[in-house]
Design a protein around this motif. Sequence first.
Motif, PDB file in Angstrom:
ATOM      1  N   ARG A  38      70.419  73.970 -68.334  1.00  0.00           N
ATOM      2  CA  ARG A  38      71.396  72.942 -67.948  1.00  0.00           C
ATOM      3  C   ARG A  38      72.766  73.360 -68.431  1.00  0.00           C
ATOM      4  O   ARG A  38      72.895  74.256 -69.261  1.00  0.00           O
ATOM      5  N   PRO A  40      75.808  73.904 -70.449  1.00  0.00           N
ATOM      6  CA  PRO A  40      75.934  73.789 -71.896  1.00  0.00           C
ATOM      7  C   PRO A  40      77.215  73.088 -72.338  1.00  0.00           C
ATOM      8  O   PRO A  40      77.400  72.861 -73.512  1.00  0.00           O
ATOM      9  N   ASN A  41      78.089  72.750 -71.403  1.00  0.00           N
ATOM     10  CA  ASN A  41      79.337  72.089 -71.791  1.00  0.00           C
ATOM     11  C   ASN A  41      79.217  70.587 -71.572  1.00  0.00           C
ATOM     12  O   ASN A  41      78.538  70.138 -70.663  1.00  0.00           O
ATOM     13  N   ALA A  42      79.932  69.825 -72.385  1.00  0.00           N
ATOM     14  CA  ALA A  42      79.831  68.372 -72.275  1.00  0.00           C
ATOM     15  C   ALA A  42      80.570  67.841 -71.050  1.00  0.00           C
ATOM     16  O   ALA A  42      80.226  66.812 -70.515  1.00  0.00           O
TER      17      ALA A  42
ATOM     18  N   GLN B 294      63.681  77.860 -77.511  1.00  0.00           N
ATOM     19  CA  GLN B 294      64.066  76.579 -76.911  1.00  0.00           C
ATOM     20  C   GLN B 294      63.006  75.478 -77.056  1.00  0.00           C
ATOM     21  O   GLN B 294      63.356  74.328 -77.335  1.00  0.00           O
ATOM     22  N   GLU B 319      70.687  81.251 -77.861  1.00  0.00           N
ATOM     23  CA  GLU B 319      69.806  80.225 -77.316  1.00  0.00           C
ATOM     24  C   GLU B 319      70.028  78.878 -78.025  1.00  0.00           C
ATOM     25  O   GLU B 319      70.053  77.824 -77.385  1.00  0.00           O
ATOM     26  N   ASP B 322      73.720  77.564 -77.136  1.00  0.00           N
ATOM     27  CA  ASP B 322      73.864  77.017 -75.781  1.00  0.00           C
ATOM     28  C   ASP B 322      73.067  75.728 -75.599  1.00  0.00           C
ATOM     29  O   ASP B 322      73.386  74.928 -74.727  1.00  0.00           O
ATOM     30  N   TYR B 323      72.058  75.525 -76.398  1.00  0.00           N
ATOM     31  CA  TYR B 323      71.262  74.302 -76.275  1.00  0.00           C
ATOM     32  C   TYR B 323      71.953  73.117 -76.944  1.00  0.00           C
ATOM     33  O   TYR B 323      71.925  71.998 -76.437  1.00  0.00           O
ATOM     34  N   VAL B 326      76.445  71.352 -76.393  1.00  0.00           N
ATOM     35  CA  VAL B 326      76.871  70.293 -75.484  1.00  0.00           C
ATOM     36  C   VAL B 326      77.295  69.028 -76.228  1.00  0.00           C
ATOM     37  O   VAL B 326      78.218  68.342 -75.818  1.00  0.00           O
ATOM     38  N   THR B 346      83.229  72.041 -78.994  1.00  0.00           N
ATOM     39  CA  THR B 346      82.599  72.154 -77.684  1.00  0.00           C
ATOM     40  C   THR B 346      83.558  72.957 -76.824  1.00  0.00           C
ATOM     41  O   THR B 346      84.776  72.898 -77.025  1.00  0.00           O
ATOM     42  N   PRO B 347      83.036  73.745 -75.895  1.00  0.00           N
ATOM     43  CA  PRO B 347      83.942  74.556 -75.077  1.00  0.00           C
ATOM     44  C   PRO B 347      84.913  73.682 -74.286  1.00  0.00           C
ATOM     45  O   PRO B 347      84.620  72.525 -73.989  1.00  0.00           O
ATOM     46  N   GLU B 348      86.048  74.239 -73.968  1.00  0.00           N
ATOM     47  CA  GLU B 348      87.019  73.534 -73.132  1.00  0.00           C
ATOM     48  C   GLU B 348      86.350  73.130 -71.825  1.00  0.00           C
ATOM     49  O   GLU B 348      85.531  73.880 -71.295  1.00  0.00           O
ATOM     50  N   GLY B 350      85.479  72.905 -68.102  1.00  0.00           N
ATOM     51  CA  GLY B 350      85.682  73.845 -67.006  1.00  0.00           C
ATOM     52  C   GLY B 350      85.419  75.296 -67.355  1.00  0.00           C
ATOM     53  O   GLY B 350      85.536  76.185 -66.501  1.00  0.00           O
ATOM     54  N   GLN B 351      85.048  75.567 -68.621  1.00  0.00           N
ATOM     55  CA  GLN B 351      84.758  76.951 -68.999  1.00  0.00           C
ATOM     56  C   GLN B 351      83.545  77.468 -68.232  1.00  0.00           C
ATOM     57  O   GLN B 351      82.528  76.775 -68.149  1.00  0.00           O
ATOM     58  N   LEU B 353      82.115  80.575 -68.897  1.00  0.00           N
ATOM     59  CA  LEU B 353      81.241  81.284 -69.841  1.00  0.00           C
ATOM     60  C   LEU B 353      80.426  80.296 -70.674  1.00  0.00           C
ATOM     61  O   LEU B 353      80.841  79.164 -70.919  1.00  0.00           O
ATOM     62  N   LYS B 354      79.253  80.762 -71.091  1.00  0.00           N
ATOM     63  CA  LYS B 354      78.421  79.926 -71.964  1.00  0.00           C
ATOM     64  C   LYS B 354      79.096  79.795 -73.333  1.00  0.00           C
ATOM     65  O   LYS B 354      79.846  80.684 -73.751  1.00  0.00           O
ATOM     66  N   PRO B 355      78.781  78.707 -74.074  1.00  0.00           N
ATOM     67  CA  PRO B 355      79.350  78.552 -75.416  1.00  0.00           C
ATOM     68  C   PRO B 355      79.106  79.776 -76.308  1.00  0.00           C
ATOM     69  O   PRO B 355      79.997  80.204 -77.045  1.00  0.00           O
TER      70      PRO B 355
END
Lengths: 191, 363
Positions: A38, A40-42, B294, B319, B322-323, B326, B346-348, B350-351, B353-355
């Motif tokens: 899913r 990973p961003n909020a 996971q 792993e 990225d879990y 969020v 938390t990532p900006e 609209g990013q 790339l994965k965290p």
Amino acid sequence: MASRFRGVLLCEDIEHERFFRRLLERKWFRRTQLKAQRIPNAHGAGDAFVLSRYAGEVQLARSKRTENYALIVVLDGDQFMLTKRIQQLDEQLVAAGLDKRNSSDKILVFVPTRNIETWELWLCGHYDLDEQADYKEQFRKAVGRGEASVKESIEAWFRQLSERENQREQETLPSLAAGRQEIRRLGADSR
Amino acid sequence: MITRIYADNYKCLVHFEFVPGKLNLLLGDNGSGKSSLFEVLVRLRDLILGERSTALIFAFSKTVWDRRSVQSFELEIDGLGGTFFYRLEIQHPPEDEPQKPQIKSEKLAYDGNSLFEYREGQVHLFQDDHSAGAVFPFRSDQSFLPSLESQNKRVQWFKNFIAGVNVFQLNPFAMELFSQQDEQFLAINGSNFVSWLRYLSQERPREKRESEERLADLIPGFLGFAFRTQGDRKGVVAEFSKSDENEYQLNLVHLSEGQRVLAMLYSILHGLVGTASVLCFDEPENFVSLPEVQPWLQELRDLVEERSGQALLISHHPEVIDYFAVDSAFRFHRPNGDLARVEAWTPEPGQILKPSEILARGG
């Protein structure tokens, strides 16, 4: 009991994961054998995430045809509704040079419309709904009042419906009725 | 649930405050203060339970470049419908003097009312109606709290809560293969797993069975753990079935390191989430293969939510990041190698790339 699968749950967000993992673990998957993918961003676009990952997951699932492997895809209908979402997914496969999804693929697609909270509220006995309005806030408040929960909605999924209840569901939330049909593809009775 | 941890003049933690939620992923470079935060919890627990003296607990723990001689810690904990507040001050001697760290002051309060205080060498007790009670001198090299045989249910609740703070840095190589007796607490590195599993099988057999069911999904043929007596001690064997339905047993030493860690991780989840107050894991994914990471995280999230537990994880694993990024991540950092700081991360929006990918590029 149906045979247990392993595979991937490709979904938009943690709300999808909570509902579908609990649903799928009831009969078809062992907890340790279902990997959730899913966003990973909020604050990201969950549907874009699912669409962007779809072709890759389909390719992998097809390479495991001989294994007891299934791909479960969940995409909120939002303003697009079921047919349009299926079309969008197919377009991702065509763009990647893959065949469209067919009945021999163990690939299940669920399109909760307008979103998963609509299904959850309905399953928890709130029937004054439709597939156009957004009930996220209403579901959150219902959870807060103890009038709804993910757990309760899963219990309700497996409850036997009367013919009248079935008909009401098909007329009001066709996406949920379609979801019940879709899960039958995993084998065994879905209720 | 712990709602605030404060440490000052402790290693790289200076005026450092952390406000955790129920589930917390601690991110950050090596040396950014994550493990120091876990150490603070362990040291406070050891002091409050009377495990060791202040000399052993707090020696060499002061911030090296800070000239202040007093170190302080605070905890805020939600419980019994209110908020507990605990504050401790440790007086450190000058470096060239032989004295040892001692308690300067200690206080436990509930919703603003003192339950216990120690200051200027005197213990101050309080009645249930918050009025002042007995005052008497007490030594400064240990807390009086372990000796406080209080009828006050709040003091007792606080001590039980602190006893339930568990920190784990699991090491399968340290696992002892035999046990002389049941042990209620699992060691930080899991070395006494066999003794603790004996306790679990006696006191919480359903939870032991649940963890074995999960392991059976992950380890082909695994059925469960059984105990075998050898003289005055017991060992654990893992029972397996083969496809021809014959069963066989393996001693723990014959399990891989990863399998031993999985056994500990699932046993801890089912045996302790909701029972222990707080579970802290320092890189729990070590030794665990990629597909196994996971499912354990899912289990942790579910159990923490269902049983109203609290968990803190330190991890550098993609792993894990990225879990949990969020909604549950906190990033520790030390700008210019200075004091540790922490903020929700938390990532900006609209990013693409994965965290974990963003962090791998320096955030």
